[in-house]
Design an enzyme around this catalytic site. Sequence first.
Site, PDB file in Angstrom:
ATOM      1  N   ARG A 252       0.841  -1.197   0.000  1.00  0.00           N
ATOM      2  CA  ARG A 252       0.000   0.000   0.000  1.00  0.00           C
ATOM      3  C   ARG A 252       0.873   1.241   0.000  1.00  0.00           C
ATOM      4  O   ARG A 252       1.936   1.257   0.646  1.00  0.00           O
ATOM      5  CB  ARG A 252      -0.808   0.081   1.299  1.00  0.00           C
ATOM      6  CG  ARG A 252      -2.207  -0.405   1.271  1.00  0.00           C
ATOM      7  CD  ARG A 252      -3.109   0.305   0.284  1.00  0.00           C
ATOM      8  NE  ARG A 252      -4.403  -0.335   0.285  1.00  0.00           N
ATOM      9  CZ  ARG A 252      -4.710  -1.438  -0.393  1.00  0.00           C
ATOM     10  NH1 ARG A 252      -3.821  -2.014  -1.188  1.00  0.00           N
ATOM     11  NH2 ARG A 252      -5.919  -1.963  -0.318  1.00  0.00           N
ATOM     12  N   GLU A 281      -1.774   8.187  -4.473  1.00  0.00           N
ATOM     13  CA  GLU A 281      -2.049   7.725  -5.832  1.00  0.00           C
ATOM     14  C   GLU A 281      -3.477   8.086  -6.243  1.00  0.00           C
ATOM     15  O   GLU A 281      -4.354   8.132  -5.381  1.00  0.00           O
ATOM     16  CB  GLU A 281      -1.804   6.205  -5.943  1.00  0.00           C
ATOM     17  CG  GLU A 281      -2.729   5.362  -5.087  1.00  0.00           C
ATOM     18  CD  GLU A 281      -2.384   3.867  -5.136  1.00  0.00           C
ATOM     19  OE1 GLU A 281      -1.203   3.503  -4.992  1.00  0.00           O
ATOM     20  OE2 GLU A 281      -3.325   3.083  -5.306  1.00  0.00           O
ATOM     21  N   HIS A 299      -0.640   0.369  -9.483  1.00  0.00           N
ATOM     22  CA  HIS A 299      -1.491  -0.421  -8.560  1.00  0.00           C
ATOM     23  C   HIS A 299      -2.230  -1.544  -9.298  1.00  0.00           C
ATOM     24  O   HIS A 299      -3.456  -1.594  -9.318  1.00  0.00           O
ATOM     25  CB  HIS A 299      -2.486   0.502  -7.826  1.00  0.00           C
ATOM     26  CG  HIS A 299      -2.967  -0.104  -6.534  1.00  0.00           C
ATOM     27  ND1 HIS A 299      -3.292   0.623  -5.418  1.00  0.00           N
ATOM     28  CD2 HIS A 299      -3.203  -1.389  -6.187  1.00  0.00           C
ATOM     29  CE1 HIS A 299      -3.686  -0.175  -4.447  1.00  0.00           C
ATOM     30  NE2 HIS A 299      -3.639  -1.410  -4.900  1.00  0.00           N
TER      31      HIS A 299
HETATM   32  C1  GLV Z   1      -5.706  -4.144  -3.538  1.00  0.00           C
HETATM   33  O1  GLV Z   1      -4.840  -3.346  -3.393  1.00  0.00           O
HETATM   34  C2  GLV Z   1      -6.369  -4.814  -2.462  1.00  0.00           C
HETATM   35  O2  GLV Z   1      -6.226  -4.447  -1.293  1.00  0.00           O
HETATM   36  O3  GLV Z   1      -7.094  -5.781  -2.761  1.00  0.00           O
END
Ligand code: GLV
Length: 335
Positions: A252, A281, A299
Amino acid sequence: MASITVEPLSLDAMKPKILITRQVFPEMVAQLEQVASVDHNHTDDIFSPDTLRARAQGCTGVVTCLTEKIDAAFFDACPTVKVVSNIAVGYNNIDVAEASKRGVKVTNTPGVLDDTTADLTFALLMAAARRVTETERRLRNGEWKKGFALQQWLGTDIHHASLGIIGMGRIGQTIAKRASGFEMKVSYFNRTRLDAATEEKYKVAYKTKEAILRDSDFVVVMVPYSAATHHLIKAEDLALMKPSAILINTARGGVVDDVALIAALKEKRIAGAGIDVFEGEPALNPAFLDLDNVALTPHIGSATHATRMRMAMLAATNMQAALEGREPPNWINRS
Ligand code: GLV
């Protein structure tokens, strides 16, 4: 005598109303339409907080992505909402404590994305080590003039290198499995140490976070974001890493201090990085874009069709269970 006709209530009017905040697969909508009257954001534009609150009026449930902030202000404005089903394993976009205070059920989608996220972690690790994205960029820019050259664009070996994993949950363990194929020496740090049988199964050695940073050729962070993990990797942690080492973050944004990482990369205090998630982001720090020693992806950790479909259908199953008064399979704030 004039007869009075009363329109029967449509089936949909009797169903609880839910909002799906982003564009999802038709299969997910179809499953939810069996139990709910569904309002669906077909534009896929991220709702502003005001639009989100307006669209959620009268809803019993909302299906969210990481892009929606579900906080006290949302719950205050939308008191009919009793369930929030997040299409993600991480749920730092939701204030779970505020949800619990109001008896709102919160669910997520764990498990179904472990392999896919571990794959992308390895893709970034390999891309950063072998300069894949950098050299492709150079090739596209016409910089490949001399053909094969012995000392050109040399990278770092992955096989037999040491890998340190910070955060040894399901995804961390799945990354360790990938590493064994490369005969890497894997160590890990986790708040809670794994039992001996699991350490043996994944062939991993427990170390402190500091030892991982100091000793590893590759460091992967794989922890959920929370106040406790905010800037878990900051300047002083990066300073412990070897100048030849490479950092990977597919967890993250905010787990790594991006400003500190950019400085370390710029000054070559570490050799490289592979980064899929960013602070703030999608408005990532533009200094990342000027660096050659970082492989960047937007991401996409869980972004395969099969996995995103599994996540969406699991989120639908969680929502459906909650609407039908059953226990959702992935109920985060069950007391
Ligand atoms: C994606 O980043 C998730 O947390 O599933």
